[in-house]
Design a protein around this motif. Sequence first.
Motif, PDB file in Angstrom:
ATOM      1  N   GLY A   1       0.804  -1.132   0.297  1.00  6.69           N
ATOM      2  CA  GLY A   1      -0.004  -0.170  -0.175  1.00  6.69           C
ATOM      3  C   GLY A   1       0.771   1.259  -0.005  1.00  6.69           C
ATOM      4  O   GLY A   1       0.382   2.261  -0.394  1.00  6.69           O
ATOM      5  N   GLY A   2       2.031   1.211   0.631  1.00  7.59           N
ATOM      6  CA  GLY A   2       2.912   2.358   0.797  1.00  7.59           C
ATOM      7  C   GLY A   2       4.026   2.420  -0.072  1.00  7.59           C
ATOM      8  O   GLY A   2       4.570   3.651  -0.357  1.00  7.59           O
ATOM      9  N   LEU A   3       3.939   1.743  -1.092  1.00  2.46           N
ATOM     10  CA  LEU A   3       5.106   1.519  -2.008  1.00  2.46           C
ATOM     11  C   LEU A   3       5.091   2.714  -3.259  1.00  2.46           C
ATOM     12  O   LEU A   3       6.253   3.344  -3.297  1.00  2.46           O
ATOM     13  N   VAL A   4       4.045   3.026  -3.453  1.00  8.62           N
ATOM     14  CA  VAL A   4       3.795   4.475  -4.354  1.00  8.62           C
ATOM     15  C   VAL A   4       4.487   5.878  -3.844  1.00  8.62           C
ATOM     16  O   VAL A   4       4.728   6.573  -4.497  1.00  8.62           O
ATOM     17  N   MET A   5       4.466   5.850  -2.363  1.00  7.36           N
ATOM     18  CA  MET A   5       5.044   7.109  -1.886  1.00  7.36           C
ATOM     19  C   MET A   5       6.458   7.316  -2.248  1.00  7.36           C
ATOM     20  O   MET A   5       6.842   8.619  -1.882  1.00  7.36           O
ATOM     21  N   ARG A   6       7.233   6.459  -2.592  1.00  6.67           N
ATOM     22  CA  ARG A   6       8.710   6.736  -3.012  1.00  6.67           C
ATOM     23  C   ARG A   6       8.858   7.015  -4.392  1.00  6.67           C
ATOM     24  O   ARG A   6       8.352   6.237  -5.320  1.00  6.67           O
ATOM     25  N   ASN A   7       9.310   8.235  -4.785  1.00  8.89           N
ATOM     26  CA  ASN A   7       9.569   8.748  -6.269  1.00  8.89           C
ATOM     27  C   ASN A   7      10.166   7.479  -7.049  1.00  8.89           C
ATOM     28  O   ASN A   7       9.673   7.248  -8.301  1.00  8.89           O
ATOM     29  N   GLN A   8      11.049   6.860  -6.565  1.00  9.14           N
ATOM     30  CA  GLN A   8      11.745   5.983  -7.318  1.00  9.14           C
ATOM     31  C   GLN A   8      10.834   4.724  -7.469  1.00  9.14           C
ATOM     32  O   GLN A   8      10.937   4.134  -8.604  1.00  9.14           O
ATOM     33  N   ASN A   9       9.861   4.318  -6.737  1.00 10.80           N
ATOM     34  CA  ASN A   9       9.221   3.100  -6.938  1.00 10.80           C
ATOM     35  C   ASN A   9       7.976   3.668  -8.079  1.00 10.80           C
ATOM     36  O   ASN A   9       7.914   2.691  -9.053  1.00 10.80           O
ATOM     37  N   TRP A  10       7.540   4.864  -7.915  1.00 11.40           N
ATOM     38  CA  TRP A  10       6.662   5.378  -8.681  1.00 11.40           C
ATOM     39  C   TRP A  10       6.910   5.424 -10.172  1.00 11.40           C
ATOM     40  O   TRP A  10       6.377   5.036 -11.352  1.00 11.40           O
ATOM     41  N   SER A  11       8.383   5.791 -10.408  1.00 11.62           N
ATOM     42  CA  SER A  11       8.876   6.062 -11.826  1.00 11.62           C
ATOM     43  C   SER A  11       8.855   4.506 -12.327  1.00 11.62           C
ATOM     44  O   SER A  11       8.857   4.173 -13.603  1.00 11.62           O
ATOM     45  N   LYS A  12       8.912   3.501 -11.712  1.00 12.09           N
ATOM     46  CA  LYS A  12       9.114   2.133 -12.079  1.00 12.09           C
ATOM     47  C   LYS A  12       7.791   1.492 -12.371  1.00 12.09           C
ATOM     48  O   LYS A  12       7.582   0.738 -13.545  1.00 12.09           O
ATOM     49  N   LEU A  13       6.846   2.105 -11.616  1.00 14.50           N
ATOM     50  CA  LEU A  13       5.348   1.554 -12.023  1.00 14.50           C
ATOM     51  C   LEU A  13       4.936   2.330 -13.369  1.00 14.50           C
ATOM     52  O   LEU A  13       4.013   1.642 -13.997  1.00 14.50           O
ATOM     53  N   GLN A  14       5.708   3.307 -13.683  1.00 16.71           N
ATOM     54  CA  GLN A  14       5.292   3.949 -14.945  1.00 16.71           C
ATOM     55  C   GLN A  14       5.662   3.403 -16.096  1.00 16.71           C
ATOM     56  O   GLN A  14       5.132   3.445 -17.254  1.00 16.71           O
ATOM     57  N   THR A  15       6.396   2.307 -16.036  1.00 18.43           N
ATOM     58  CA  THR A  15       6.830   1.539 -16.916  1.00 18.43           C
ATOM     59  C   THR A  15       5.525   0.541 -17.513  1.00 18.43           C
ATOM     60  O   THR A  15       5.870  -0.197 -18.815  1.00 18.43           O
ATOM     61  N   GLY A  16       4.728   0.347 -16.800  1.00 19.45           N
ATOM     62  CA  GLY A  16       3.507  -0.419 -16.919  1.00 19.45           C
ATOM     63  C   GLY A  16       2.350   0.257 -16.987  1.00 19.45           C
ATOM     64  O   GLY A  16       2.396   1.582 -16.915  1.00 19.45           O
ATOM     65  N   LEU A  17       1.104  -0.516 -16.800  1.00 18.43           N
ATOM     66  CA  LEU A  17      -0.135   0.174 -16.658  1.00 18.43           C
ATOM     67  C   LEU A  17      -0.535   0.061 -15.134  1.00 18.43           C
ATOM     68  O   LEU A  17      -0.219  -0.943 -14.741  1.00 18.43           O
TER      69      LEU A  17
END
Length: 286
Positions: free
Chosen positions: A174-190
Motif C-alpha cells: 500500500g505504501g510503495l507508491v510514496m517513494r518517487n523511485q518506485n513510482w517511476s518504475k510503476l510507470q513502465t507499465g499500466l
Amino acid sequence: MMTHQRASLLLALLIGSALSFAPSPHTTVTLRRIQQSHSSTILQAGGFEWEDPTSDEADPGVENPFKNPSLLKSTDGDDSLKVDPARLLSPRLRGCNLYFIGMMGSGKSTVGDLVARRMGTYNFLDTDTILERAAGMSIPEVFEAEGEEAFRVAEAQVLDSVHAHVRIVVSTGGGLVMRNQNWSKLQTGLVVYLKVDPEVIMKRIEGTDRPLLQTENPLETLQKLTEERKERYEQADVTVEIEEGMSVEDVADKCVRALHDFIDDNPPAWKQAKAKAAADGLDWVQ
C-alpha cells in the motif's frame, strides 16, 4: 541499531536469497504468431521473447471486445460475451505489465491473481509475498525486527527486480507508491488503483496484525494513511471504485473492462501515426 544498518541487513537477506521469484519461461505460455514472409526482430526482456511492438507482426489486431458486436451472443437475447475479455486483454497489452496499487485490504492480491489467471499468458507476483519469502519473515515480523524504513528500502529493491520482467500482473504494498523511485518504475507499465473506502476496508481486516494499524484507533489511522496517499493513488492510469458487497469476480470484470477502455483511449504514438498514414494514403514505412 541504526535504520541504515537495519536496511542493509534486510537487503543482504534479499540478495542472498537470489530473489528466485522470477516467472519461469518454462511455465509461461507464450503466444506464437504465424511468421510472415520476413522475420521480425526478437529481443530478450526479463527471460521472455519480446517482439518490436511497432511491427505488423507484433500488432495482434485485437480490439475492445465490449465494443465488438461479433463477440456478443445474439441468440435468445443473451448479451454475454462469447469469450473472456481478459483473454483478449493480453494481446492488446503486448507484454506491458499491470501494477495494482491501493490501500491494504483493498484486494490487490486476490483481484490481481484472478486477472492474471484469466488472461492466460501473464504471471502474477505479489511484492509483499516475495519480500516475506526472501527475508524468511512475515511483514509484521519485518517491521518489528527491522523497522519501517528498512522495510521500505527492501520493498523498493523487490520492485526494482520485478519490474525488469514482462507479461506480469503485480500486486504492490500500500505504501510503495510514496517513494518517487518506485513510482517511476510503476510507470513502465499500466497502473490500476483499487479504490475502497476505509470503512469497508476495516470490515475486511478487523482484528488485523498489520503493523501500521497497531494504534488506539485503527480506522482513524487508515483514514489518515488513505488521505496521505490519495494524490499519488489518483495518478494511476485506471481507477476502479469498489463498493461494499462486490465479489472478487465483479471487481476483476470491472478492471478488465476499464483496461480495455484505457487502451482504446490511449493508443500508442506509433499506432496513431500509422493510422494517419493510412488515412492519408501513404505506405507505412517498416
